[in-house]
Design a protein around this motif. Sequence first.
Motif, PDB file in Angstrom:
ATOM      1  N   PRO A 209      42.823  47.588  60.410  1.00 50.54           N
ATOM      2  CA  PRO A 209      41.640  48.439  60.319  1.00 50.54           C
ATOM      3  C   PRO A 209      40.696  47.981  59.205  1.00 50.54           C
ATOM      4  N   ARG A 210      39.429  48.328  59.375  1.00 48.34           N
ATOM      5  CA  ARG A 210      38.453  48.019  58.331  1.00 48.34           C
ATOM      6  C   ARG A 210      38.799  48.814  57.074  1.00 48.34           C
ATOM      7  N   ASP A 211      38.537  48.224  55.921  1.00 46.14           N
ATOM      8  CA  ASP A 211      38.861  48.871  54.657  1.00 46.14           C
ATOM      9  C   ASP A 211      37.674  48.807  53.720  1.00 46.14           C
ATOM     10  N   GLN A 212      37.777  49.571  52.655  1.00 46.37           N
ATOM     11  CA  GLN A 212      36.730  49.621  51.653  1.00 46.37           C
ATOM     12  C   GLN A 212      37.148  48.829  50.411  1.00 46.37           C
ATOM     13  N   VAL A 213      36.163  48.354  49.695  1.00 43.12           N
ATOM     14  CA  VAL A 213      36.441  47.681  48.431  1.00 43.12           C
ATOM     15  C   VAL A 213      37.038  48.688  47.460  1.00 43.12           C
ATOM     16  N   GLN A 214      38.100  48.314  46.748  1.00 46.57           N
ATOM     17  CA  GLN A 214      38.761  49.228  45.821  1.00 46.57           C
ATOM     18  C   GLN A 214      37.831  49.623  44.681  1.00 46.57           C
ATOM     19  N   GLU A 215      37.939  50.875  44.273  1.00 47.07           N
ATOM     20  CA  GLU A 215      37.099  51.395  43.201  1.00 47.07           C
ATOM     21  C   GLU A 215      37.322  50.601  41.912  1.00 47.07           C
ATOM     22  N   GLY A 216      36.244  50.187  41.296  1.00 43.56           N
ATOM     23  CA  GLY A 216      36.332  49.454  40.028  1.00 43.56           C
ATOM     24  C   GLY A 216      36.650  47.986  40.162  1.00 43.56           C
ATOM     25  N   ALA A 217      36.780  47.490  41.393  1.00 41.44           N
ATOM     26  CA  ALA A 217      37.115  46.076  41.594  1.00 41.44           C
ATOM     27  C   ALA A 217      35.986  45.189  41.086  1.00 41.44           C
ATOM     28  N   SER A 218      36.346  44.137  40.373  1.00 40.41           N
ATOM     29  CA  SER A 218      35.357  43.209  39.844  1.00 40.41           C
ATOM     30  C   SER A 218      36.039  41.913  39.443  1.00 40.41           C
ATOM     31  N   VAL A 219      35.250  40.877  39.275  1.00 39.28           N
ATOM     32  CA  VAL A 219      35.792  39.593  38.818  1.00 39.28           C
ATOM     33  C   VAL A 219      36.406  39.750  37.431  1.00 39.28           C
ATOM     34  N   LYS A 220      35.731  40.503  36.569  1.00 42.48           N
ATOM     35  CA  LYS A 220      36.217  40.686  35.203  1.00 42.48           C
ATOM     36  C   LYS A 220      37.584  41.361  35.191  1.00 42.48           C
ATOM     37  N   ARG A 221      37.752  42.389  36.038  1.00 36.86           N
ATOM     38  CA  ARG A 221      39.029  43.093  36.060  1.00 36.86           C
ATOM     39  C   ARG A 221      40.142  42.185  36.575  1.00 36.86           C
ATOM     40  N   GLU A 222      39.849  41.394  37.585  1.00 34.14           N
ATOM     41  CA  GLU A 222      40.864  40.486  38.109  1.00 34.14           C
ATOM     42  C   GLU A 222      41.243  39.426  37.079  1.00 34.14           C
ATOM     43  N   LEU A 223      40.258  38.894  36.377  1.00 36.33           N
ATOM     44  CA  LEU A 223      40.553  37.886  35.363  1.00 36.33           C
ATOM     45  C   LEU A 223      41.389  38.452  34.219  1.00 36.33           C
ATOM     46  N   GLY A 224      41.394  39.781  34.099  1.00 40.84           N
ATOM     47  CA  GLY A 224      42.210  40.419  33.063  1.00 40.84           C
ATOM     48  C   GLY A 224      43.694  40.146  33.234  1.00 40.84           C
ATOM     49  N   ALA A 225      44.107  39.763  34.446  1.00 39.38           N
ATOM     50  CA  ALA A 225      45.517  39.453  34.685  1.00 39.38           C
ATOM     51  C   ALA A 225      45.988  38.313  33.790  1.00 39.38           C
ATOM     52  N   PHE A 226      45.093  37.367  33.525  1.00 37.16           N
ATOM     53  CA  PHE A 226      45.474  36.198  32.734  1.00 37.16           C
ATOM     54  C   PHE A 226      45.529  36.496  31.238  1.00 37.16           C
ATOM     55  N   GLY A 227      45.240  37.732  30.887  1.00 34.62           N
ATOM     56  CA  GLY A 227      45.384  38.121  29.488  1.00 34.62           C
ATOM     57  C   GLY A 227      46.725  38.779  29.205  1.00 34.62           C
ATOM     58  N   ARG A 228      47.587  38.842  30.208  1.00 33.66           N
ATOM     59  CA  ARG A 228      48.895  39.490  30.078  1.00 33.66           C
ATOM     60  C   ARG A 228      49.996  38.431  30.055  1.00 33.66           C
ATOM     61  N   PRO A 229      50.735  38.325  28.945  1.00 33.70           N
ATOM     62  CA  PRO A 229      51.784  37.297  28.828  1.00 33.70           C
ATOM     63  C   PRO A 229      52.819  37.356  29.945  1.00 33.70           C
ATOM     64  N   GLN A 230      53.186  38.566  30.390  1.00 29.33           N
ATOM     65  CA  GLN A 230      54.209  38.674  31.423  1.00 29.33           C
ATOM     66  C   GLN A 230      53.742  38.088  32.752  1.00 29.33           C
ATOM     67  N   VAL A 231      52.443  38.117  33.009  1.00 29.68           N
ATOM     68  CA  VAL A 231      51.919  37.479  34.218  1.00 29.68           C
ATOM     69  C   VAL A 231      52.157  35.977  34.154  1.00 29.68           C
TER      70      VAL A 231
END
Length: 413
Positions: A209-231
Amino acid sequence: MTDSAASFASARDRSETRASEAAPALSPLAIALIEIALAVGGFGIGTGEFAIMGLLPDVAATYDVSIPMAGYVISAYALGVVVGAPIIAALSARMPRRTLLLCLMGLFAVGNILSAIAPDFWSFTALRFITDLPHGAYFGVAALVAASMVPFHKRARAVGRVMLGLTVATLVGTPIATFMGQMLNWRTAFFLVGGIGAVTVALLWYFQPRDQVQEGASVKRELGAFGRPQVWLTLGIAAVGFGGMFSVFSYIASTTTVTARMPVAMVSIVLVLFGIGMNVGNILGSRLADVSLKGTIGGVMVFNVIVMSTFGLWAQYPVVLCLCVFLIGCGFAAGPALQTRLMDVAADAQTLAAASNHSAFNIANALGAWLGGLVIAWGWGFAATGYVGAFLSLLGLGVFFASVTLEKKSGTA
């Protein structure tokens, strides 16, 4: 608990809430059909990725290059994942997941068809790189879609069902493509894979089914993953610890015929054994991961060290080679666990982290193929790829212990 630990726990709780709210939105039949569509895409990707390993001698003969040099095609394909997964995942943060999956599989289908008609070795290598750009992002987004449709405590099994397409490919798709390539022409295998990609596009278009973009989704938020040592540490386990599987499997055709002196027709049988092992590992591993993520990851790393060492010692014996190939496939049991753990440690940046998991696996692919080719070129023999695998699995175990130790110190366990 530290501030970072509190932030991690809060984000994880939000993720759990989203998953539990999403689960009842679709009927069990609708969920099953979506999972099948996603798994077919994984089947195509897996067939394309692993078939080249069984057809490596044929590709080398066509383009008049050595087998170790032909192995660079595998590395180029793997590097396509490494580059494509994080870039696509970050830049597509504001794109609906259905649309993204359709675009990714469309590129995959076209890339494989063009690979089948590549006129020379370097154009073929370049096309393999381009074709695998969607690989990591596809599996990452597919895993997130699957996990969002079921209760939180069943995430690993949902991820495992989607990844079943990849493991079934090693059991059915890869042997068939390898057989077709050997009996007809290796180019036929890539036409087949391109067709599977096109079928996946049709299935996703119809069932998801068609879906909506998640609230608050952004390039900046995704790049935040690389700021977490456990990742980084979780990705490191995959990047190093699974290199051994690819070191052995990249040259399994030659190990079977040269080292174990088995007939060429047995290569497809050996690939089937590897596929059975991957499927067993995927099913058992996803269930174990829902019980203990860290226990599954650590246990599989130890298991791999033992099996790879045995392969290196006695691969010249056909029975031992076949048994070890099956058990090496079982080592895939850590795959669903690593994918699910990334969902936890990445918090709100799950798309990039989930996609990057397959970048890590393909770093393992490139590293394993390169190191395996290196020891072969040095004259140590094809069985020596097992020793490379044992060493890399041991390094992966070390990264795992570092991750667990840091987690305990930060209070996020």
